[in-house]
Design an enzyme around this catalytic site. Sequence first.
Site, PDB file in Angstrom:
ATOM      1  N   ASP A 149      37.008 -18.597 137.873  1.00  0.00           N
ATOM      2  CA  ASP A 149      36.264 -17.478 138.456  1.00  0.00           C
ATOM      3  C   ASP A 149      36.159 -16.346 137.435  1.00  0.00           C
ATOM      4  OD1 ASP A 149      35.378 -15.277 139.988  1.00  0.00           O
ATOM      5  OD2 ASP A 149      36.309 -16.084 141.798  1.00  0.00           O
TER       6      ASP A 149
ATOM      7  N   HIS B 238      33.041 -18.559 140.512  1.00  0.00           N
ATOM      8  CA  HIS B 238      32.763 -17.715 141.663  1.00  0.00           C
ATOM      9  C   HIS B 238      31.459 -18.162 142.329  1.00  0.00           C
ATOM     10  CE1 HIS B 238      33.612 -13.856 143.670  1.00  0.00           C
ATOM     11  NE2 HIS B 238      32.296 -13.728 143.780  1.00  0.00           N
TER      12      HIS B 238
END
Length: 230
Positions: free
Chosen positions: A168, A199
Amino acid sequence: MATTTIPSLDHSGSFQAYRADPQRDPRGAIVVIQEIFGVNEGIRRKCDHFAALGYMAFAPDLFWRLEPAIELDPDVPAQFQQALDWMGKFDQDKGIEDIEATIRAARAASGGKVGVTGYCLGGRLAYMTAARTDSDATVGYYAVGIDSLLGEKHAIANPLMLHIAGDDHFVSKEIQATMHQGLDDHPKVTLHDYPGEDHGFATEMGKRRSDAAAELADSRTEAFFAAHIG
């Protein structure tokens, strides 16, 4: 598009929530917390999916205090930047109040338990919801900034599941490690890691989606709600 109007807890006004109803008596309700892009088509699809599983589903317009009905496309760079700007102006504490108002409305409408799930900014708000409201079960996807909220973990009284994207770009490896250190021993919290995922991997549509990881995370979420909501 079906919507319902929910009065704010501070009596400052009211806001709209997208609502999807099941075809049979509801097994409970799910509140879907938006990303920074508003209640867009992807969030509405999440609600429609939960309705197909037998839940009433509500997605409150949490940016209403800034501007009602914001809808942005994360795959359009200019709109992504707009979303970041809105997030910078957003009052998260008021957002939790509006989520609590939605939980109350969902509980009254469905007559059952209420689960909450959120994505991105909504993942962070899901954690805050688990700590600050009476949500019966809560799920957060790629939540941001949880390391700054670990001081609230003692208040999490009902089950919470967090899906963590291993790569992420908004949540560093160090923050992920801090999340595990702070939450792995919490009896109500379950963390799932998705190595190599970025993400937004479980979005319903668009460039960020990663099918295999999204399907795995969503299957875990559905089993979690089936166990704790109905």
